[in-house]
Design a protein around this motif. Sequence first.
Motif, PDB file in Angstrom:
ATOM      1  N   ARG A 189     -31.636 -50.227  35.017  1.00 52.90           N
ATOM      2  CA  ARG A 189     -31.693 -50.994  36.280  1.00 52.90           C
ATOM      3  C   ARG A 189     -30.569 -52.033  36.318  1.00 52.90           C
ATOM      4  NH1 ARG A 189     -36.583 -55.220  37.885  1.00 52.90           N
ATOM      5  NH2 ARG A 189     -35.411 -56.374  39.463  1.00 52.90           N
ATOM      6  N   ALA A 190     -30.369 -52.770  35.208  1.00 51.38           N
ATOM      7  CA  ALA A 190     -29.300 -53.772  35.172  1.00 51.38           C
ATOM      8  C   ALA A 190     -27.931 -53.139  35.360  1.00 51.38           C
ATOM      9  CB  ALA A 190     -29.360 -54.549  33.858  1.00 51.38           C
TER      10      ALA A 190
ATOM     11  N   GLU B 142     -27.518 -52.122  39.058  1.00 50.53           N
ATOM     12  CA  GLU B 142     -27.306 -53.275  39.937  1.00 50.53           C
ATOM     13  C   GLU B 142     -25.898 -53.824  39.795  1.00 50.53           C
ATOM     14  OE1 GLU B 142     -30.476 -55.886  38.834  1.00 50.53           O
ATOM     15  OE2 GLU B 142     -31.696 -55.327  40.579  1.00 50.53           O
ATOM     16  N   SER B 143     -25.330 -53.808  38.566  1.00 52.85           N
ATOM     17  CA  SER B 143     -23.969 -54.326  38.368  1.00 52.85           C
ATOM     18  C   SER B 143     -22.932 -53.504  39.117  1.00 52.85           C
ATOM     19  CB  SER B 143     -23.645 -54.331  36.871  1.00 52.85           C
ATOM     20  OG  SER B 143     -23.555 -53.005  36.362  1.00 52.85           O
TER      21      SER B 143
ATOM     22  N   ARG C 213     -25.497 -55.663  47.334  1.00 56.17           N
ATOM     23  CA  ARG C 213     -26.514 -54.907  48.058  1.00 56.17           C
ATOM     24  C   ARG C 213     -27.898 -55.516  47.840  1.00 56.17           C
ATOM     25  NH1 ARG C 213     -26.450 -48.805  46.591  1.00 56.17           N
ATOM     26  NH2 ARG C 213     -28.375 -49.052  47.808  1.00 56.17           N
ATOM     27  N   ARG C 214     -28.783 -55.252  48.770  1.00 57.65           N
ATOM     28  CA  ARG C 214     -30.160 -55.740  48.665  1.00 57.65           C
ATOM     29  C   ARG C 214     -31.039 -54.578  48.198  1.00 57.65           C
ATOM     30  NH1 ARG C 214     -33.895 -58.273  53.534  1.00 57.65           N
ATOM     31  NH2 ARG C 214     -35.737 -58.751  52.227  1.00 57.65           N
ATOM     32  N   ILE C 215     -31.568 -54.708  46.999  1.00 52.60           N
ATOM     33  CA  ILE C 215     -32.377 -53.640  46.400  1.00 52.60           C
ATOM     34  C   ILE C 215     -33.718 -54.230  45.973  1.00 52.60           C
ATOM     35  CG2 ILE C 215     -32.511 -51.899  44.579  1.00 52.60           C
ATOM     36  CD1 ILE C 215     -29.487 -51.983  44.408  1.00 52.60           C
TER      37      ILE C 215
ATOM     38  N   TRP D 180     -36.923 -53.538  43.800  1.00 48.35           N
ATOM     39  CA  TRP D 180     -37.385 -52.694  42.686  1.00 48.35           C
ATOM     40  C   TRP D 180     -38.897 -52.859  42.503  1.00 48.35           C
ATOM     41  CZ3 TRP D 180     -34.033 -49.510  40.058  1.00 48.35           C
ATOM     42  CH2 TRP D 180     -32.664 -49.738  40.238  1.00 48.35           C
TER      43      TRP D 180
ATOM     44  N   VAL E 244     -29.865 -45.643  43.281  1.00 46.39           N
ATOM     45  CA  VAL E 244     -29.062 -46.721  43.877  1.00 46.39           C
ATOM     46  C   VAL E 244     -27.955 -46.132  44.743  1.00 46.39           C
ATOM     47  CG1 VAL E 244     -27.468 -48.600  43.364  1.00 46.39           C
ATOM     48  CG2 VAL E 244     -29.607 -48.379  42.080  1.00 46.39           C
TER      49      VAL E 244
END
Length: 611
Positions: free
Chosen positions: A467-468, A471-472, A477-479, A481, A508
């Motif tokens: 996940r990290a 996201e990087s 973006r707006r996610i 989880w 993603v």
Amino acid sequence: MSDRSPRRVSALVSRLRGWSLLRWRVLGLLSAMLVIVALPYLVTRASTEDALEADTWVTHSAEVKSLAYQIAFEIRDSESAMYRMLDGDNDPAVRDRVEFGASDTPLLFRRLHEMSADNKAQQPAIDALGVVVNGRLALMKQALLRYAKGDRAGADAALRDSGTLFKLDELIRAIVDNEDAVLRQRRANAQMRSFRNDVVLAITALAQALLLGIIVLVSEWQIGRRIRAEARENRAIQRALMILQAVREPIALLDEQMRTLLVNTAFSELYGLPQREKRPLKLLQDVGEGAWSDSGLLQRLHDVLLHDRELWDYEIKQRTVDGMERHVLVNARRLEQDDGEAPVLLLTVSDITARALVEHQVKELNRQLEGKVEQISDANRELEAFSYSVSHDLRAPLRHIAGFAGKLERHLGEGVDETARHYLDVIRDASKRMAELIDELLVFSRLGRGALRLQTVDMQTLADEARALAESEAAGRRIVWKIAPLPVVVGDENMLRTVWQNLLGNAVKYTGQREVARITVEVRRGSDGGYTFSVADNGVGFDMEYADKLFGVFQRLHKASEFPGHGIGLANVRRIIARHGGRVWAEAAPDQGATFYFYLPPADQTGRGAN
């Protein structure tokens, strides 16, 4: 024995003549092939070497002229910078230009002198240029010294004396003209060599046509000779046909190549050969649908023909055309022919019993099945080796493409136009993409070969890491989880990390068109103790009609321009889960998101999947 000896001598003499003719024919054919193949190769190779040499000299001349122009430029640039200093420009960059020209010009001249060493006509101009360069540099240094002492008028006089006493333009023009003259001479020589090579190629083509015509004529002659020999054999068969047909025991007459010259009615019925009509010659091992394919029996029959032995009551199991499995006794002896031709083999068959077919069929089917399984295993191993080898072997030419594209750009320098720059960018981008594809293919290949390192694996930690990472790569973006608590399982930690990175990375990526991306990770435990994990998103989804392509290598359901990638991530996921003994599948609908599932079996069954 006295009647047989002359026949043997005659047969031996005839055989030696045949071998002698065959040897000369083979030698002639090899010589013709050498002329047809080798001569064009040598001429083409010489032409290629001449072209490469001509290109080398063109490049060499261009470099010589470039060095001459660069020397003139360095000197003039330094003098121009000196004049600016005399005009009061105290910029350190201007003084650096003066000092750089004074230090770099001797190096350029030394390289020009080395590159012109092969051209004696160029040496006087080069030596004169050396005097002019040294004179100008000396006056330049003198001007610097006077400028440093505050004598601007003296420095200006030194610079003006430099241009008056040491003329540069005419020497540069002479060097360039000399190099152009040498280049024109070398081009003329190259054209002459090319003309000679063309003449040799034309002569070689005529020789090839002549040799091919000879080969065609000889081949036609050999075909005619073979037709006449077959006609004689057919006449001999007709003479013995009446006797053979009267015997109810299967009988066959074979030539030295184990072809059926004559067979009687009993043999025809038993092994499925035509009875009355004219038959073409047929090899014994092709008769009866494999009834005579036993290599041991065929070797014994050859020994009877070659060494004049006799074969008595050789017992063998045969399957005849009526579908029955029979035990038969085979007898054979050699017969000499009166006309001096090669001996023939008289073969008789006695049917002594019939065997049940069921047991034999079961054994045969089992044997065939084992062979197919082994073939599939070998094919899988060869496919793995091929994929790994191709992935590695593709790297060398790819490095050459990228390297020489860079060299070409540096060689063109500032003179490259926009079209050429665009082409170079396309080459670099394609090389980069190809390198990435090769890396992905290597990863896919390693996943199929490496041994599983089973240990306890915290799936919660792996999911958080993935996940990290995802996201990087999606900054801004707006996610949203939603990851449920995940269990500890038994598996290969690095491989399972790859699974999570691919699944969460895809979630993603394919929600990139959503204002708010929603990604959910859940798990449920089955009655057998195994775990089923799921990764759901609200992305673009896909049509389930094409779901079977999802997990194939380089298979994509969306355009690369919309969603970047190489189409191998899900193939890696499927292979990893399969190696753990599990399975992977997906559910989706267009523009309604997708859910990917993977199942891991209990710890005692992990690692029992396909390799």
